[in-house]
Design a protein around this motif. Structure first.
Motif, PDB file in Angstrom:
ATOM      1  N   THR G 122       0.815  -1.186   0.068  1.00 19.26           N
ATOM      2  CA  THR G 122      -0.002  -0.005   0.003  1.00 19.26           C
ATOM      3  C   THR G 122       0.844   1.354  -0.161  1.00 19.26           C
ATOM      4  O   THR G 122       0.602   2.183  -0.561  1.00 19.26           O
ATOM      5  N   SER G 123       2.022   1.101   0.742  1.00 21.43           N
ATOM      6  CA  SER G 123       2.932   2.435   0.950  1.00 21.43           C
ATOM      7  C   SER G 123       3.561   2.748  -0.618  1.00 21.43           C
ATOM      8  O   SER G 123       4.154   3.877  -0.559  1.00 21.43           O
ATOM      9  N   ASP G 124       3.729   1.954  -1.194  1.00 25.72           N
ATOM     10  CA  ASP G 124       4.112   2.269  -2.683  1.00 25.72           C
ATOM     11  C   ASP G 124       3.188   2.917  -3.861  1.00 25.72           C
ATOM     12  O   ASP G 124       3.662   3.321  -4.723  1.00 25.72           O
ATOM     13  N   ILE G 125       1.998   3.077  -3.252  1.00 26.03           N
ATOM     14  CA  ILE G 125       0.955   3.635  -4.011  1.00 26.03           C
ATOM     15  C   ILE G 125       1.656   5.057  -4.567  1.00 26.03           C
ATOM     16  O   ILE G 125       1.376   5.156  -5.889  1.00 26.03           O
ATOM     17  N   PRO G 126       1.976   5.766  -3.814  1.00 23.44           N
ATOM     18  CA  PRO G 126       2.265   7.244  -4.382  1.00 23.44           C
ATOM     19  C   PRO G 126       3.177   6.988  -5.756  1.00 23.44           C
ATOM     20  O   PRO G 126       2.920   7.969  -6.787  1.00 23.44           O
ATOM     21  N   VAL G 127       4.052   6.295  -5.629  1.00 23.60           N
ATOM     22  CA  VAL G 127       5.217   6.289  -6.815  1.00 23.60           C
ATOM     23  C   VAL G 127       4.269   5.624  -7.970  1.00 23.60           C
ATOM     24  O   VAL G 127       4.610   5.975  -9.131  1.00 23.60           O
ATOM     25  N   ALA G 128       3.367   4.650  -7.557  1.00 25.85           N
ATOM     26  CA  ALA G 128       2.430   4.043  -8.620  1.00 25.85           C
ATOM     27  C   ALA G 128       1.821   5.022  -9.077  1.00 25.85           C
ATOM     28  O   ALA G 128       1.592   5.171 -10.581  1.00 25.85           O
ATOM     29  N   GLU G 129       1.202   5.847  -8.573  1.00 23.32           N
ATOM     30  CA  GLU G 129       0.126   6.900  -9.220  1.00 23.32           C
ATOM     31  C   GLU G 129       0.995   8.014 -10.024  1.00 23.32           C
ATOM     32  O   GLU G 129       0.345   8.483 -11.142  1.00 23.32           O
ATOM     33  N   GLU G 130       2.148   8.149  -9.765  1.00 24.11           N
ATOM     34  CA  GLU G 130       3.009   8.859 -10.772  1.00 24.11           C
ATOM     35  C   GLU G 130       3.098   8.333 -11.987  1.00 24.11           C
ATOM     36  O   GLU G 130       3.132   8.850 -13.079  1.00 24.11           O
ATOM     37  N   ALA G 131       3.373   7.167 -11.781  1.00 17.88           N
ATOM     38  CA  ALA G 131       3.510   6.306 -13.191  1.00 17.88           C
ATOM     39  C   ALA G 131       2.206   6.329 -14.000  1.00 17.88           C
ATOM     40  O   ALA G 131       2.063   6.540 -15.139  1.00 17.88           O
ATOM     41  N   VAL G 132       1.161   5.991 -13.109  1.00 20.98           N
ATOM     42  CA  VAL G 132      -0.144   6.088 -13.875  1.00 20.98           C
ATOM     43  C   VAL G 132      -0.481   7.396 -14.485  1.00 20.98           C
ATOM     44  O   VAL G 132      -0.962   7.323 -15.550  1.00 20.98           O
ATOM     45  N   VAL G 133      -0.318   8.437 -13.810  1.00 17.34           N
ATOM     46  CA  VAL G 133      -0.715   9.669 -14.464  1.00 17.34           C
ATOM     47  C   VAL G 133       0.249   9.971 -15.644  1.00 17.34           C
ATOM     48  O   VAL G 133      -0.117  10.480 -16.537  1.00 17.34           O
ATOM     49  N   THR G 134       1.556   9.675 -15.464  1.00 15.58           N
ATOM     50  CA  THR G 134       2.464   9.857 -16.756  1.00 15.58           C
ATOM     51  C   THR G 134       2.059   9.143 -17.849  1.00 15.58           C
ATOM     52  O   THR G 134       2.205   9.485 -18.895  1.00 15.58           O
ATOM     53  N   ALA G 135       1.621   7.594 -17.522  1.00 11.59           N
ATOM     54  CA  ALA G 135       1.478   6.654 -18.792  1.00 11.59           C
ATOM     55  C   ALA G 135       0.135   7.147 -19.394  1.00 11.59           C
ATOM     56  O   ALA G 135      -0.145   7.136 -20.744  1.00 11.59           O
ATOM     57  N   ALA G 187       5.921 -13.323 -16.629  1.00  5.67           N
ATOM     58  CA  ALA G 187       5.655 -12.614 -17.661  1.00  5.67           C
ATOM     59  C   ALA G 187       6.621 -12.733 -19.061  1.00  5.67           C
ATOM     60  O   ALA G 187       7.682 -13.396 -18.630  1.00  5.67           O
ATOM     61  N   SER G 188       6.008 -12.658 -19.960  1.00  2.00           N
ATOM     62  CA  SER G 188       6.884 -12.701 -21.426  1.00  2.00           C
ATOM     63  C   SER G 188       6.970 -11.407 -22.088  1.00  2.00           C
ATOM     64  O   SER G 188       7.293 -11.141 -23.234  1.00  2.00           O
ATOM     65  N   LYS G 189       6.438 -10.228 -21.294  1.00  2.72           N
ATOM     66  CA  LYS G 189       6.596  -8.986 -21.890  1.00  2.72           C
ATOM     67  C   LYS G 189       7.780  -8.206 -21.161  1.00  2.72           C
ATOM     68  O   LYS G 189       8.037  -8.581 -19.820  1.00  2.72           O
ATOM     69  N   PRO G 190       8.013  -6.948 -21.513  1.00  2.65           N
ATOM     70  CA  PRO G 190       9.176  -6.169 -20.651  1.00  2.65           C
ATOM     71  C   PRO G 190       8.699  -5.708 -19.371  1.00  2.65           C
ATOM     72  O   PRO G 190       7.423  -5.469 -19.248  1.00  2.65           O
ATOM     73  N   VAL G 191       9.304  -6.074 -18.291  1.00  2.00           N
ATOM     74  CA  VAL G 191       9.067  -5.581 -17.165  1.00  2.00           C
ATOM     75  C   VAL G 191       9.890  -4.639 -16.739  1.00  2.00           C
ATOM     76  O   VAL G 191      11.197  -4.527 -16.430  1.00  2.00           O
ATOM     77  N   ILE G 192       9.496  -3.243 -16.271  1.00  2.00           N
ATOM     78  CA  ILE G 192      10.094  -2.305 -15.735  1.00  2.00           C
ATOM     79  C   ILE G 192       9.987  -2.094 -14.112  1.00  2.00           C
ATOM     80  O   ILE G 192       8.863  -2.097 -13.805  1.00  2.00           O
ATOM     81  N   ALA G 193      11.024  -2.085 -13.399  1.00  2.00           N
ATOM     82  CA  ALA G 193      11.036  -2.434 -12.196  1.00  2.00           C
ATOM     83  C   ALA G 193      11.460  -1.074 -11.300  1.00  2.00           C
ATOM     84  O   ALA G 193      12.403  -0.335 -11.815  1.00  2.00           O
ATOM     85  N   VAL G 194      10.666  -0.684 -10.548  1.00  2.00           N
ATOM     86  CA  VAL G 194      10.871   0.707  -9.808  1.00  2.00           C
ATOM     87  C   VAL G 194      11.029   0.432  -8.269  1.00  2.00           C
ATOM     88  O   VAL G 194      10.024  -0.130  -7.453  1.00  2.00           O
ATOM     89  N   PRO G 195      12.187   0.533  -7.770  1.00  2.00           N
ATOM     90  CA  PRO G 195      12.329   0.280  -6.480  1.00  2.00           C
ATOM     91  C   PRO G 195      11.752   1.411  -5.575  1.00  2.00           C
ATOM     92  O   PRO G 195      11.936   2.714  -6.247  1.00  2.00           O
ATOM     93  N   THR G 196      11.400   1.562  -4.386  1.00  4.25           N
ATOM     94  CA  THR G 196      10.941   2.695  -3.657  1.00  4.25           C
ATOM     95  C   THR G 196      11.566   2.778  -2.220  1.00  4.25           C
ATOM     96  O   THR G 196      12.204   1.752  -1.817  1.00  4.25           O
TER      97      THR G 196
END
Lengths: 241, 241, 241, 241, 241, 241, 241, 241
Positions: G122-135, G187-196
């Motif tokens: 749950t604590s990783d959500i702020p970083v995820a939301e930045e990715a969501v907005v950007t995408a 997965a068989s597609k590219p995975v982009i990993a974001v450490p927080t």
């Protein structure tokens, strides 16, 4: 599943339908199997919420989704969170040093052995208290002795009997963390070492005691994360079964 | 200088000449003053050559420039260096564990107190031997007890009397380096802690015991560089005067 | 113990009772022996409380347990703590720069030698003052010279006499910490180096001067933890005995 | 380009052809402009090949592509490389300490100022020699004084005049690297500090002197990479123009 | 000194007195020599006070001791300090971005060359401004171009002329710090690279750009401490003489 | 599964038998489903063996278990391994720079886009070749341009067209790794950055370029492990589908 | 350019003038070429402002310079900044978790594939939301599933279909970051990993998950900077084209 | 002791003699008590010699001092050591992968539960074998499954039953070490995680998996030193009692 197969034999559903259902079943099965397994295993184990980095609304939401007959433990919880939780669930109680909230719905089944929790200094007490709360809500008998650091090694001898009689020992120390080595050398039971961020300068927020404990030349010592009193209490409880 | 001034008064040299001479004098003076001061201080102290990173010809050249009546200590010297030195100076002797060469031209003045040198393990002995050789050529009485690490803390109690009677204690330990903390807690004399690169994994070539020793919660402990047996022996000798 | 044995010989207590008593005696003995030894050793040494990480109530509690005729030193104490301590013990006094509280119950026995305390910069003064307070309450004569960093090495020559006459020298420096090397090169007495967290950027909160001091190529330098003025004062005092 | 435009005006080439040519011209131009600019700037500057990580065939191939009238400097070159290069280009000469090969096709234009190169110890000489070779092939007058480390600061005063008269100073030091601070405090010209990987234990292969030099409290000191004698020589030469 | 010698020749003072005087003279001499030398060298150079870690009273005290006809520069000075300084010295002026206070007592002698100051981003401006203020009070002509980071390398080409015409270039960059490499590859003059603590995550408060700049594969780049705008300005000024 | 259900409906197996079979099925299913999915996905993808840390017998054993019609790629394979593999499978071929062995059983399906692989220096070629081999055996068209590091940024402009036309770009750089930032600023396609352990001193075996690349201020850059040419080639191939 | 050449041929301008003009042309050309290229490429791509370290006036100034018909994204923007921006541009909207401001001038062209964004906790959500907005502002369809960390790996199987159907996957995780490895294995597609930077103790503000992700033994995973949700969203969008 | 007291009562020894004897007794007592306690505890536990850093003569000497009826385990022993040991003690046997020598004098008492030992990859086997040898000589039943790393998480499900039925689980993994998190999430028994130095680049000789395991978000995981298979086997055995 039994019913699906019986319906199929009875001609109520087609082979295609059964096959389709089975295709997704495995994953549901895993989930349920896992939950079942866990539920049985976890008898007397609380649900745990790690509060750091979560907003108060998020925490309340999670609380409301958890089964209403479960013991619940919230760690790294500040007073604001407690106030909000207390409003929602009146029996919630707070340990200020440990920064834990406990929601005790039933009495955990008592275990036989004792977990001994030692700290090197007074400043390590918050981490120790987190371990105490965790171990106790899991049904363990906990004995705690604080401030027995190696600067005065003779203090350890006063508690020699406790060290020899405990089933598991948790050693919590900041600064140089040498207490784990000494206790590891004296004890014949598993010792769980918890480095703390107590100290200054070259303790580097817990790196010094972490390295000390990982390099412990005494056998029978394993380590958890810096300041992770909860993890130590939980691991000790697993051993104490 | 006295002569210059007398010559000046006698009119043999001009004011300008004296002033010019004095302008460079300070620096020569500092040098000589320093050397004098040092010579007096260093009674019984060897000249030291740190061999690591020097070629054998460089080492021989330095040796030839040093006064022929001085005790000389070479540290971090491998066997090849020793063979070359031995050819030049027949009285040179080698300590293989310590990797030290000693050229003993005179007997150092004996000091009163004892320096106690402890190691946590057998693998720390090379560093300890460097300290022993250093302290002995400076005239100190050295007592050494090896392999008394904290994994068996009771072994320390056997040498309790030695700890209480020593004037300075050098504690040499790798891995987690906790021995310094224990000895620091027991002793009432200065403890010099030497981390060693003995260990593996998270000992990080001596960082673990270095941090342990720097964060030592016992009072009266100071630290020298990783594997610096020479530095510890030298510092102990300064205290033992 | 003598009495127990006499009672036993006199038939007043049984062999079993004596054996049982002796079984626990060792540990009590160690403790008392240790305390006795220490008490004797510590003549003029204060009890010390490291305040960081302790709550004010905890500190007051510890203070009340300590013997009422002891000198007491509290380090890393903020003003709030001082106010609370002052209410309890009126003679307590505060050094704001050093963040130390001293409770002076008796005059420490004066020692002969002088401890010279040098800082590289003005910002290192708080750490230096902690060393000063510590050394003074242990009965040492302290001379302090601040702001003699290597950027203006000529300033060191003004205090050449002090360097040559001190019995122990404490060098306190942040940023690159090179002062310890220079003083170590000039002095013939033990130099205790204290890295400080003064600086910014690549000083990494004291790592830069710590490494500098550990690698000091001048002989006769040992190091204590970053910002550990207390440790340096204490260690210097042990040497100065 | 002039020719193209004249041809175009003379009707020898069409507008389309000129435009097409110009479209790619910029990039060629940049390259050439750059090369031109550089050539002019670089009067007396050698082409440089960093040999580490390159195979001998690769190095020979690069050498054959470089203009045959250029001075060439190869750094971090072992003896095997030199033997191969020597076969190809007979005038190549090797500096074993510096691990440099020089191919001197013309005499570089002499510069006025002197570059003073100091080392703290004997083991720092290889890095210093790399700086010497680099600076000399760029036409600088180099003065070198080795082994003037801070453990004996009085040695520095002997070379006071050299420090005051040099136009740029390169200070090369491993272990704790304090020499840069002292020279920085004495000198009024730019000081380029080169940390070396000389040392052991907590010198961490050059991290200790690197941090020392970056945190240098004396003004007028800048730093290049660990063991980067070439970089220091080159940078000094840029200043010395 | 001349007078002493004349008095001595005239018989006014004895040989002993002269010798005694000369014994302490060297050190005084060094100091004065140094100050003299420096004074001459420093024509147009301000006295500098690094404010971080100093109390406001300490800063005021230092200010009052400095010669009243000197230009003075205070760095890392917050607004509170400025208010206090302004009360004492009315001509003091503040650069809020740079956190510098300038006390301009005389106009520095103008130097010929230009120092070009580049930043990679907008957030690097405070460090750049510190360099600007420093270079200007030392009499340098400064040109500044901000926000030309490598993400849009074409922006660099707009300032190609400035890069080719500057005498020294200061490149200030946080995050990955690659700007220094690009400018180093384009320029033929010395480039001073300043890493900044601008960034987040794996920039580790400036370690990332620091390492980038130290490993710069372009020749002619030297590095100062993280966020050390002052150091870069000062070093550039030394080169620009 | 279909057969089991039909047998069950036909009365050949009991309900209990079917249920028991299904209980373990999920896990088998996952495995097969996964393998199936992967097989389909992996059309043209080689099986890969990472050789470092494996003994030659282990590698041969793994090879014998892999399906005989699969393309196989072995990475970090030394010549000894190749000799052993070659004996077993004659069509195996070795790329010495890349330290890869390829066992080509069928021609991979060609993909449309081009993968452009750039290196900053000559020493980065081994890592690049690993990426080349990996991308090619996955059916990608690869274009490679080596030695276009930022020290001569104009070289990049020569390959501008390649940068604009590639579908994915792999940038491989050691030392300071700034090439990734420049290419990232120029390109509008995904850039995969590979830090290499090429360099010395403060490059810290690849940490410097790793941090540079992670902090890359240009958008559209992602990073793989130090020296991980294989990972970059594989990731690029996934994008290029 | 065409005009210049025609004027030149027509004799309106001299050869010298043309040559002079062409000398600066390349750089202007590069710039325009670059901008053109980029404009075409960036169809549907927002201008981005990284707010951290910029003052509010600076941000407003930049906003006013950007073309008025562009979509704009501001990252790491606090509420104060938003209030100021909102006053200037009324259509600006704020995502509090993501700390992003979006100024939507036109609807981005929709892309076909889906970007799946997963968080471990749950604590990783702020970083995820930045990715969501950007995408999203780049025209991507985004699916997000939060809190599927490896402590309960069965939760991942519930979203198996989403993993198999996404075109790109972004995995965001703090603490130990193991989620990237699991998803990479499935997965068989590219995975982009974001450490927080979520976690405490030995997570060292994101170093632990960063290292985990870089060492990911599953193929097809690349990494962006700690907490860099924007970078992950942008990179995913480049792949999704 | 009983005898001393009886002799004393019988008048055979004086009170003084008894008191003197008792003064040293405590320490002897501690030692013996400790050894006794340990002997009882250690039933079936081998004496252990850590060979790294010890010379072969030292190892043989230690072996000769150990009781001749004890099981003995030597770890980190190379083949040279084994050859020497074998000559001395014929029953010694060597595990080449584990680098362990076992001297089996008696059959250890069998324990009930099973210790499950998992590795992520083939290269982790040496560390695993050290754990196997250690656990077996302590009387544990060991089950081992190698190469079940998270890149193919489905492989874990094949061994689901083993995971659910083991009493303690040891997870050994290098590279990113994520296996510990997955197993920790599945299992309900204590998991001991062993990071290995297997990997390259940013695995930093085991730091990456060490941090992963310390930050493990699954409960019930504790960590031992990098490559410490012995420590894991020993700790597991303590739990399995």
């Amino acid at each position: 599943m039994k019913k699906i197969l019986q319906d199929y034999k009875a001609g109520k559903v087609s082979l295609t339908t059964v096959l389709k259902k089975l295709k997704t079943l495995p994953y549901e099965d895993i989930e349920f199997a896992k939950l079942d397994t866990h539920r049985e295993i976890r008898k007397g184990f609380p649900e745990t919420i790690f509060c750091q980095g979560k907003t108060t609304p998020q925490i309340l939401q999670i609380l409301q989704k958890l089964p209403a007959d479960q013991n619940i433990l919230l760690t790294k919880a500040n007073k604001t969170i407690f106030t909000a939780v207390k409003k929602l669930i009146a029996i919630a109680s707070y340990n200020e040093a440990a920064k834990t909230i406990v929601i005790p719905r039933y009495k955990p089944r008592k275990k036989k052995g004792t977990i001994l929790i030692l700290t090197a200094g007074t400043s390590d007490i918050p981490v120790a208290e987190e371990a105490v709360v965790t171990a106790e809500i899991m049904g363990n008998k906990v004995e705690k002795v604080y401030d027995v650091g190696v600067a005065g090694v003779h203090r350890l001898f006063d508690i020699k009997e406790k060290i020899f009689h405990a089933n598991v020992i948790i050693v919590i120390a900041g600064m140089e963390g040498a207490l784990a080595s000494i206790v590891g050398g004296l004890a014949s039971k598993p010792v769980i070492a918890v480095p703390t961020s107590v100290g200054y300068g070259a303790s580097f927020h817990g790196i010094a005691p972490l390295l000390t404990m990982l390099n412990c030349c005494a056998e029978g010592v394993a380590v958890v994360n810096i300041d992770n009193g909860f993890g130590a209490g939980y691991f000790a409880s697993l051993i104490n079964r």
